[in-house]
Scaffold this active site. Structure first.
Site, PDB file in Angstrom:
ATOM      1  N   ASN A  13      20.552   9.881  51.899  1.00  0.00           N
ATOM      2  CA  ASN A  13      19.724  11.011  51.501  1.00  0.00           C
ATOM      3  C   ASN A  13      18.636  10.527  50.530  1.00  0.00           C
ATOM      4  O   ASN A  13      18.485   9.318  50.341  1.00  0.00           O
ATOM      5  CB  ASN A  13      20.609  12.086  50.844  1.00  0.00           C
ATOM      6  N   ASN A  50      10.606  15.774  47.134  1.00  0.00           N
ATOM      7  CA  ASN A  50      10.845  17.203  47.368  1.00  0.00           C
ATOM      8  C   ASN A  50      11.954  17.738  46.485  1.00  0.00           C
ATOM      9  O   ASN A  50      12.827  17.004  46.034  1.00  0.00           O
ATOM     10  CB  ASN A  50      11.131  17.475  48.850  1.00  0.00           C
ATOM     11  N   LYS A  81      26.967  12.505  54.960  1.00  0.00           N
ATOM     12  CA  LYS A  81      25.675  11.951  54.521  1.00  0.00           C
ATOM     13  C   LYS A  81      25.794  11.544  53.056  1.00  0.00           C
ATOM     14  O   LYS A  81      26.206  12.345  52.210  1.00  0.00           O
ATOM     15  CB  LYS A  81      24.562  12.986  54.720  1.00  0.00           C
ATOM     16  N   PHE A 124      17.586  23.288  50.169  1.00  0.00           N
ATOM     17  CA  PHE A 124      18.150  23.950  51.363  1.00  0.00           C
ATOM     18  C   PHE A 124      17.603  25.352  51.642  1.00  0.00           C
ATOM     19  O   PHE A 124      18.372  26.298  51.866  1.00  0.00           O
ATOM     20  CB  PHE A 124      19.680  24.091  51.284  1.00  0.00           C
ATOM     21  N   SER A 129      22.483  15.864  48.601  1.00  0.00           N
ATOM     22  CA  SER A 129      21.141  16.280  48.166  1.00  0.00           C
ATOM     23  C   SER A 129      21.115  16.373  46.642  1.00  0.00           C
ATOM     24  O   SER A 129      22.030  16.940  46.036  1.00  0.00           O
ATOM     25  CB  SER A 129      20.783  17.641  48.756  1.00  0.00           C
ATOM     26  N   ASN A 142      19.099  18.227  45.146  1.00  0.00           N
ATOM     27  CA  ASN A 142      18.383  19.457  44.830  1.00  0.00           C
ATOM     28  C   ASN A 142      19.248  20.712  44.783  1.00  0.00           C
ATOM     29  O   ASN A 142      18.736  21.821  44.713  1.00  0.00           O
ATOM     30  CB  ASN A 142      17.244  19.657  45.843  1.00  0.00           C
ATOM     31  N   THR A 143      20.570  20.524  44.873  1.00  0.00           N
ATOM     32  CA  THR A 143      21.508  21.641  44.681  1.00  0.00           C
ATOM     33  C   THR A 143      22.409  21.229  43.533  1.00  0.00           C
ATOM     34  O   THR A 143      23.123  20.221  43.638  1.00  0.00           O
ATOM     35  CB  THR A 143      22.324  21.907  45.969  1.00  0.00           C
TER      36      THR A 143
END
Ligand code: FMN
Length: 323
Positions: free
Chosen positions: A213, A84, A184, A88, A150, A152-153
């Protein structure tokens, strides 16, 4: 049937197996839903209906934000992997707060809330987003999960770096008002950096860690279907997630930490009943799943419960992790 429908049509079905206590939190069972499954706090009743022993909501950011543009989600059944690049997407703190406030109290399970920064907040000011969220949610959630892992940021994981972590975390922990704060972690940390993150976060009062994560690595024989960016979860993440769990439990022992003082949650590639119990044996107090639900469906919680209740080893044995 979607998780939301389960919540509408079924009352909580939380089976008791390996009931667990950590400080003043009580878990009927130690298997919960991972961050990202219920980003907005709309699926809590659904998670209770399928038997989750605890629920994590989020990642929630201070302001609402949309997902990253472009392709966001893919999966491959042959490798039991999920990819993915959502970044967020969520309704923002105010709406999620209102939903949390409407949950029946006391809740049938502990509720964890995962917090993150908005993508437009620069790293220098990132702690301000987390402090704002900590203050808002500290009396609503049973524990807060600080998400700086994450992929993805953009730049987010730099906050886990040795030069930044202390200054970033300290003001957030100072605003916990005794609500447990968990960090995390990224599976892409080197082992040396993992030790450093454990030590630094311990010194300034973190309550525990969520390991791990999603990963930017592409282990195993994955097809080329996944882009090089975006986070991978599911079976290919299992080896690294387990390795980080072992390093963490060993390291805490060598540091002489009191058993059970810190909460260790294992997540990443737990796809079968055996996977769940392996993590519990390796020292995780709690286990979370996301990809297992994608491939096994919502019956997975009850499958684990059935196995546990049949196994004399775990029925009726209460685990108390209070130091
Ligand atoms: C579609 C998707 C969205 C996710 N969103 C989040 C998120 O918002 N916050 C977070 O901390 N983790 C998020 N995760 C990571 C999961 O919480 C978990 O750490 C990871 O998927 C590994 O567990 P698994 O192998 O059981 O899926 C997401 C994972 C997936 C697959």
């Amino acid at each position: 049937m979607t998780l939301r429908c389960w919540g509408h049509f079924r009352s909580p079905q939380i089976k008791t197996w390996l009931p667990t206590r950590w400080h003043n939190l009580q878990f009927s069972n130690p298997l919960g839903t991972a961050g990202g499954l219920d980003k907005n706090g709309t699926l809590v009743r659904g998670a209770w209906a399928i038997g989750a022993g605890f629920v994590e909501i989020g990642t929630v950011t201070p302001e609402p934000q949309a997902a990253n543009p472009g392709k966001k989600f893919d999966r491959e059944a042959s490798t039991l992997s999920v990819w993915n690049r959502l970044g967020f997407p969520n309704d923002g703190a105010d709406l999620v707060f209102d939903r949390l406030a409407k949950l029946p109290r006391p809740c049938p399970t502990p509720i964890f809330l995962n917090i993150g920064k908005n993508r437009w907040t620069d790293l220098l000011h990132a702690h301000e987003d987390y402090v704002r969220l900590a203050r808002k949610f500290r009396d609503q959630a049973d524990a807060l999960v600080i998400n700086v892992s994450s992929p993805n940021t953009a730049g987010l994981r730099e906050l886990l770096g040795p030069n930044r972590l202390r200054d970033f975390l300290q003001p957030i922990l100072e605003n916990s008002n005794k609500t447990p704060m968990l960090l995390k972690l990224s599976p892409d940390l080197s082992n040396d950096d993992l030790i450093q993150v454990l030590d630094t976060s311990s010194e300034i009062g973190i309550s525990g860690w969520v390991l791990t994560n999603t990963t930017l690595a592409r282990p195993g024989n994955l097809s080329a279907r996944y882009p090089v960016d975006g986070g991978l979860s599911g079976r290919p993440l299992a080896a690294r997630s387990l390795e980080m769990l072992k390093i963490t439990t060993e390291h805490l022992k060598t540091r002489g930490e009191k058993a059970g003082d810190k909460l260790i949650i294992s997540v990443g590639g737990a796809m079968t009943v055996d996977d769940v119990f392996l993590r519990l044996r390796l020292g995780a107090q709690l286990v979370q799943i996301y990809s297992a639900l994608v491939f096994n469906g919502p019956g997975f919680f009850h499958e684990v419960a059935r196995y546990a209740q049949k196994t004399e080893m775990v029925t009726g044995r209460r685990r108390d992790h209070s130091p």
